[in-house]
Motif scaffolding. Sequence first.
Motif, PDB file in Angstrom:
ATOM      1  N   VAL A 191       0.844  -1.196   0.000  1.00 57.68           N
ATOM      2  CA  VAL A 191       0.000   0.000   0.000  1.00 57.68           C
ATOM      3  C   VAL A 191       0.879   1.245   0.000  1.00 57.68           C
ATOM      4  O   VAL A 191       1.869   1.337   0.733  1.00 57.68           O
ATOM      5  CB  VAL A 191      -0.938  -0.002   1.223  1.00 57.68           C
ATOM      6  CG1 VAL A 191      -1.764   1.287   1.268  1.00 57.68           C
ATOM      7  CG2 VAL A 191      -1.851  -1.223   1.176  1.00 57.68           C
ATOM      8  N   GLU A 214      -3.664   5.988   1.701  1.00 55.49           N
ATOM      9  CA  GLU A 214      -5.032   5.713   2.139  1.00 55.49           C
ATOM     10  C   GLU A 214      -5.815   7.014   2.195  1.00 55.49           C
ATOM     11  O   GLU A 214      -5.330   8.016   2.762  1.00 55.49           O
ATOM     12  CB  GLU A 214      -5.043   5.054   3.517  1.00 55.49           C
ATOM     13  CG  GLU A 214      -6.443   4.760   4.040  1.00 55.49           C
ATOM     14  CD  GLU A 214      -6.440   4.246   5.469  1.00 55.49           C
ATOM     15  OE1 GLU A 214      -7.340   3.467   5.822  1.00 55.49           O
ATOM     16  OE2 GLU A 214      -5.543   4.656   6.233  1.00 55.49           O
ATOM     17  N   LEU A 238      -7.599   2.322  -0.260  1.00 52.30           N
ATOM     18  CA  LEU A 238      -6.154   2.184  -0.370  1.00 52.30           C
ATOM     19  C   LEU A 238      -5.688   2.382  -1.802  1.00 52.30           C
ATOM     20  O   LEU A 238      -6.395   2.057  -2.752  1.00 52.30           O
ATOM     21  CB  LEU A 238      -5.711   0.799   0.095  1.00 52.30           C
ATOM     22  CG  LEU A 238      -6.214   0.307   1.457  1.00 52.30           C
ATOM     23  CD1 LEU A 238      -5.727  -1.124   1.696  1.00 52.30           C
ATOM     24  CD2 LEU A 238      -5.766   1.235   2.567  1.00 52.30           C
TER      25      LEU A 238
END
Length: 354
Positions: free
Chosen positions: A217, A220, A225
């Motif tokens: 990731v 966010e 995400l």
Amino acid sequence: MDNRYSRGLRTMAIIAVIIAAALVCTAAGTLAAFSATYTWSSDTTSGDFPFSDADYTLALFDDATPILPGDSGSAVLEGPSFDGYDVAWTFSETNDAVLPVVFFVRDADLNPIARSAYSKYDFSALGDTYTDTDKAGERLAVAGISTDPTGFVSALSVGATVCWVWPSAFYTDASGDALSDIAAVDAYDEMCMKLCTNYAFDPVLSSALNGYARAFVTGETDGTLTWKGAESGPTFSVVDGLVRVGGTEAALYSSGVFWRTGSDLAAAAKGLPSDTEAWILVLTRDVGNITALAQNAGVGSLIVNAGKYSASSDYKTASPSQDGERTLLKVRVSPAEGGHALSVKITATVTAGA
């Protein structure tokens, strides 16, 4: 030798003090230091120059005894007398982590030389306090510790004693009867604790995640995400304490933001914050296997299941979903061996004749 010195005599003495540092996995932390050596070397062109090559040992750090905040030491600069010769002393230091070690010089009678205290760390916030030296019952005025080594260098001489101390207690006056309770002391203690506790990703994590890490990731927003896929397959590895997914260094998360160590070398050099995480997306069907492997490897507590997500390959996003085919695993750092290097070099250039 340069022709400008063809009618003269010249020698250089190099004193090299190296602390090879390694922080261990304890709450207080340990800084390991090793003994140092220095060498006198001469270079003459003509005539009788009273200096010859010789090796000396400068036991400034007491033969590799680990040092911590509150520790101190000293060593005499032994060697031939330079009386009658011009001497130019210089000082250099490599201390990227800015360890708050204070250096100062004592004269032949072991009295601290005024204005010789130096540290790369800026003690100005603690300037109204006093701290211990390497001598029991003796205090050093913190306001007299300079970030400029000029005073330290001007105090150097053969026969003088080079001293060091890593301050850990601060007093309201030179008597040491009362500890200072100003906020700057708490901030300093917290800084020392961070320096003495190094965090990194455990290489054993790869035994649980290698072959399963599909993406990491990168951000966010409102629960959604953004991610980057594993370009060379679902590989997971830990290199120099940092995470790589599919051969790419993963983005990291700490203090509420994502960041990349590759673009913040200063932060990487000082170690990772204790709350650092790598957010890894895996197939939901693989979570059971990953959990079992992590428990067997003893890193189960470092991998947190943060729920299921539905991923979009077109937009490289993932949104929370009860039936999501991807699961987010937050992989945490732990205390680890590693450290902050500190090296000091003192040189004396001695010239006779012209």
